[in-house]
Design an enzyme around this catalytic site. Structure first.
Site, PDB file in Angstrom:
ATOM      1  N   PHE A 111       0.845  -1.200   0.000  1.00  0.00           N
ATOM      2  CA  PHE A 111       0.000   0.000   0.000  1.00  0.00           C
ATOM      3  C   PHE A 111       0.878   1.246   0.000  1.00  0.00           C
ATOM      4  CE2 PHE A 111      -2.425   3.451   1.708  1.00  0.00           C
ATOM      5  CZ  PHE A 111      -3.748   3.230   1.361  1.00  0.00           C
ATOM      6  N   CYS A 112       1.874   1.288   0.903  1.00  0.00           N
ATOM      7  CA  CYS A 112       2.741   2.463   0.985  1.00  0.00           C
ATOM      8  C   CYS A 112       3.680   2.576  -0.215  1.00  0.00           C
ATOM      9  CB  CYS A 112       3.540   2.434   2.287  1.00  0.00           C
ATOM     10  SG  CYS A 112       2.535   2.698   3.767  1.00  0.00           S
ATOM     11  N   VAL A 113       4.117   1.437  -0.752  1.00  0.00           N
ATOM     12  CA  VAL A 113       4.951   1.482  -1.961  1.00  0.00           C
ATOM     13  C   VAL A 113       4.178   2.131  -3.102  1.00  0.00           C
ATOM     14  CG1 VAL A 113       6.054   0.074  -3.736  1.00  0.00           C
ATOM     15  CG2 VAL A 113       6.426  -0.459  -1.323  1.00  0.00           C
ATOM     16  N   HIS A 146       3.578   5.976  -2.429  1.00  0.00           N
ATOM     17  CA  HIS A 146       4.730   6.866  -2.537  1.00  0.00           C
ATOM     18  C   HIS A 146       5.407   6.789  -3.905  1.00  0.00           C
ATOM     19  CE1 HIS A 146       4.355   8.629   1.372  1.00  0.00           C
ATOM     20  NE2 HIS A 146       3.846   7.464   1.721  1.00  0.00           N
TER      21      HIS A 146
END
Length: 332
Positions: free
Chosen positions: A85-87, A90
């Site tokens: 999700f964060c990959v 960002h």
């Protein structure tokens, strides 16, 4: 939107009041996104929400270091922590800085063309010496070691329906939509009124006297308090296990939990197991793990226990990361 959230029901923007409403407003202004799932999932615990936002804002958004370089750090840490999700998020935000090639090279597991970006990614993702001593890089890395754990445990993997965020075209288009907000330079310290009145630990040496240091001190205090949801014996088992952790991912089976759990009473094992999973392997938390501990506990307690686990892991990593920063000499 509701399908993104696991174990908690976030406070809707129209229902938010007090500290939560003020955080939501600043997130919308400074991030350019009014409904960020990462922060909405923390909303049942307004102090955790505010402190997490303050650390993220004062490290990633504000300050003198280039936003694109800090996004590389966020991506590197998120890759190391296996937080898709964060990959995805960002990668999109790195597109928003205008460096589209860099975004896709990093997302694809490649090495950036620019030697500084390559060294920064290697530091954040793989360990090793940091190429620059800016406190904002260390703050961004620590912010994402904390946030990745909360996201992996409390959100599903998909930023967009059907995993559309994994399309290069979608990421590039999303980046262009966010470009105006991302390329602004918000003033440092504007998040501190949001954490006013909350408890704080001493500021870390690597950021003492700065808004980032003040925000991090509050995050430590409000999240460590979540350990009070466990018995003294359970809390000690979590702290002792994480303090001896080598920073790597535990084995895929759960045999590594047997040692910490063995001395505990049956009633303490569920909370200890859940906290250790969030700290060391949050992507392996299951519904059964949460149900075994939760009982009739409210959403706020879920956020607080998870935050305690996440900050315990982050605090364990802090001196190791600080030791790689030339000006810190190993202080944290």
């Amino acid at each position: 939107m509701a399908g993104r959230f696991r174990y908690v029901t976030p406070v809707r923007a129209r229902d938010a009041t007090g500290r939560t409403a003020r955080v939501y407003a600043q997130v919308a202004d400074d991030f350019g996104m009014a409904r960020m799932p990462v922060f909405r999932t923390l909303s049942p615990a307004p102090d955790v929400l505010a402190a997490t936002w303050a650390v993220l804002r004062e490290s990633l958004l504000a300050g003198d270091a280039p936003r694109s370089a800090k996004e590389v750090v966020a991506l590197g840490v998120s890759m190391a922590n296996r937080c898709p999700f964060c990959v995805d998020a960002h990668t999109t935000l790195l597109h928003a800085t205008g460096d589209h090639r860099l975004a896709e090279v990093v997302a694809g597991g490649g090495t950036p063309d620019d030697p500084f970006h390559a060294a920064l990614l290697a530091w954040a993702r793989d360990g090793g010496p940091a190429p620059d001593p800016a406190a904002e890089y260390l703050g961004t890395a620590l912010a994402f070691h904390f946030i990745n754990r909360m996201v992996s445990a409390l959100l599903t993997e998909d930023l967009l329906p059907a995993g559309l965020q994994r399309s290069r075209l979608v990421r590039s288009a999303g980046g262009r939509a966010l470009a105006g907000a991302v390329r602004r330079e918000p003033p440092a310290g504007a998040s501190l009124p949001l954490v006013e009145g909350l408890p704080a630990r001493s500021e870390p040496a690597w950021a003492a006297g700065t808004p980032l240091g003040a925000a991090y001190a509050v995050l430590r205090a409000v999240t460590e308090a979540g350990g009070e949801l466990l018995s003294a014996a359970a809390r000690a088992a979590v702290l002792d296990t994480v303090s001896g952790w080598d920073g790597t991912h535990p084995p895929t089976n759960r045999a590594w939990l047997n040692g910490p759990l063995a001395p505990l009473d049956a009633e303490d094992r569920a909370g200890t197991r859940l906290a250790l999973l969030v700290a060391l392997a949050p992507y392996r938390v299951t519904d059964a793990d949460v149900v075994a501990w939760r009982g009739a506990r409210p959403d706020e307690d879920v956020v607080r226990l998870f935050a305690f686990a996440a900050i315990t892991a982050t605090t364990a990593l802090e001196p190791r990361l600080a030791a790689t920063m030339p000006y810190l000499g190993g202080r944290s």
